[in-house]
Write a protein that holds these residues in place. Structure first.
Motif, mmCIF file in Angstrom:
data_model
loop_
_atom_site.group_PDB
_atom_site.id
_atom_site.type_symbol
_atom_site.label_atom_id
_atom_site.label_comp_id
_atom_site.label_asym_id
_atom_site.label_seq_id
_atom_site.Cartn_x
_atom_site.Cartn_y
_atom_site.Cartn_z
ATOM 1 N N GLY A 202 -1.236 2.682 -0.171
ATOM 2 C CA GLY A 202 -0.350 3.496 0.241
ATOM 3 C C GLY A 202 -0.182 3.258 1.845
ATOM 4 O O GLY A 202 -1.012 2.580 2.524
ATOM 5 N N VAL A 203 1.026 3.637 2.328
ATOM 6 C CA VAL A 203 1.233 3.460 3.628
ATOM 7 C C VAL A 203 -0.088 4.229 4.511
ATOM 8 O O VAL A 203 -0.441 5.424 4.296
ATOM 9 N N GLY A 204 -0.606 3.332 5.470
ATOM 10 C CA GLY A 204 -1.784 3.820 6.240
ATOM 11 C C GLY A 204 -2.925 3.154 5.705
ATOM 12 O O GLY A 204 -4.103 3.324 6.663
ATOM 13 N N ILE A 251 -0.967 -1.279 5.761
ATOM 14 C CA ILE A 251 0.157 -1.100 5.437
ATOM 15 C C ILE A 251 0.979 -0.298 6.160
ATOM 16 O O ILE A 251 0.499 1.151 6.340
ATOM 17 N N LEU A 252 2.422 -0.480 6.804
ATOM 18 C CA LEU A 252 3.071 0.218 7.581
ATOM 19 C C LEU A 252 4.193 0.697 6.675
ATOM 20 O O LEU A 252 4.804 1.847 7.238
ATOM 21 N N GLU A 253 4.659 -0.085 5.829
ATOM 22 C CA GLU A 253 5.947 0.566 4.980
ATOM 23 C C GLU A 253 5.797 -0.315 3.845
ATOM 24 O O GLU A 253 5.715 -1.224 3.595
ATOM 25 N N ILE A 254 6.208 0.698 2.726
ATOM 26 C CA ILE A 254 6.594 0.238 1.286
ATOM 27 C C ILE A 254 7.909 0.440 0.841
ATOM 28 O O ILE A 254 8.275 1.615 0.928
ATOM 29 N N ASP A 255 8.607 -0.647 0.522
ATOM 30 C CA ASP A 255 10.156 -0.502 0.243
ATOM 31 C C ASP A 255 10.111 -0.760 -1.238
ATOM 32 O O ASP A 255 10.525 -2.192 -1.380
ATOM 33 N N ARG A 256 9.966 0.166 -2.237
ATOM 34 C CA ARG A 256 9.818 -0.140 -3.597
ATOM 35 C C ARG A 256 11.432 -0.708 -4.069
ATOM 36 O O ARG A 256 11.476 -1.554 -4.959
ATOM 37 N N ALA A 257 12.193 -0.105 -3.570
ATOM 38 C CA ALA A 257 13.666 -0.666 -4.021
ATOM 39 C C ALA A 257 13.889 -2.194 -3.778
ATOM 40 O O ALA A 257 14.366 -2.762 -4.459
ATOM 41 N N ARG A 258 13.608 -2.409 -2.581
ATOM 42 C CA ARG A 258 13.720 -3.712 -2.110
ATOM 43 C C ARG A 258 12.466 -4.749 -2.290
ATOM 44 O O ARG A 258 12.656 -5.945 -2.049
#
Length: 267
Positions: A202-204, A251-258
């Motif tokens: 996950g993020v972080g 991990i800085l960011e997770i954009d599941r939609a994109r």
């Protein structure tokens, strides 16, 4: 009271509605257009106003200089409806779709969601041809099955040959059929687990994965089973990395939609 005259456009729409896309129609060759199109008087048409039109490339699988080599005026013809153009008052047809009866029946038997098997017949940069089990000979291609590049795998690839090779046995899910190309479009990816569904970090979180691609704007690193994230070149701080190198990232960011993950070096 005098009833208003029928609207010609409404009459035309009603007539064209009798020719739904996918329907197989019969008619008579009425002539040839300037661009090599074939004009067809469909059964039920006004004898003076044929509404069917077959574009040159949709007439036959065979090579020809002029459509008159393939069909003559007055000949009966069978074609599949592609659509209707109410502005031109025409029904667009494909005779090629119905030319090979065994191929046409084969295509219609394969429905979206079916799982099919076959042997890879040819691998190109634009996709993969598959000789499906039980298929009839194709008039132009090495197989009736076709896999588009994005449907091969969830992983990032440079060329389809990174995934399959000629002679390999494969199983895929039918996405659809293209009667005009004579293809059953299938997906290998549809039968594989989506790596994003099992993405644990996950993020972080800090994780380690191989560098899968080095580009001018950054590097891609595999995160989890097959998902990939980008470390932007500005975050590398001049660090030189190469493909295959294991890299610890945060991990800085997770954009599941994109389906995008933004990463940074862990240290």
């Amino acid at each position: 009271m005098t009833e208003p005259a029928p609207d010609p456009l409404d009459e035309l729409r009603a007539r064209l509605a009798a020719f739904p896309a996918g329907e197989v129609m019969t008619g008579t060759v009425a002539g040839f257009g300037e661009r090599g199109d074939v004009l067809v008087r469909l059964d039920g048409d006004d004898p003076q106003a044929p509404t069917g039109r077959i574009a040159r490339h949709l007439l036959s699988w065979a090579a020809f200089e002029h459509p008159s080599e393939m069909v003559a005026v007055g000949r009966r013809i069978t074609a599949e409806v592609l659509g209707a153009d109410e502005h031109k008052g025409e029904v667009t047809l494909s005779a090629k779709a119905c030319e090979d009866e065994a191929l046409y029946r084969h295509l219609l038997r394969n429905r979206p969601g079916d799982v099919v098997t076959g042997t890879v017949a040819a691998v190109h940069n634009f996709g993969v041809f598959v000789r499906l089990d039980g298929e009839p000979p194709h008039p132009a291609y090495p197989g009736t099955g076709f896999i588009r590049v994005p449907d091969l795998t969830w992983s990032r690839i440079d060329h389809p040959k990174d995934v399959v090779r000629p002679g390999q046995r494969v199983a895929g899910e039918v996405i659809g059929t293209d009667t005009h190309q004579g293809e059953v479009v299938i997906s290998l990816k549809a039968l594989q687990k989506d790596p994003w569904d099992a993405l644990a970090p996950g993020v972080g979180d800090v994780t380690t994965g191989p560098v899968t691609k080095v580009l001018p704007f950054g590097v891609f690193v595999r995160v989890g089973e097959a998902a990939e994230g980008l470390v932007h070149v500005s975050d590398l701080g001049g660090q030189v990395v190469r493909e295959g190198q294991e890299l610890a990232v945060r991990i800085l960011e997770i954009d599941r939609a994109r389906r995008r993950i933004r990463l940074a070096p862990a240290s």
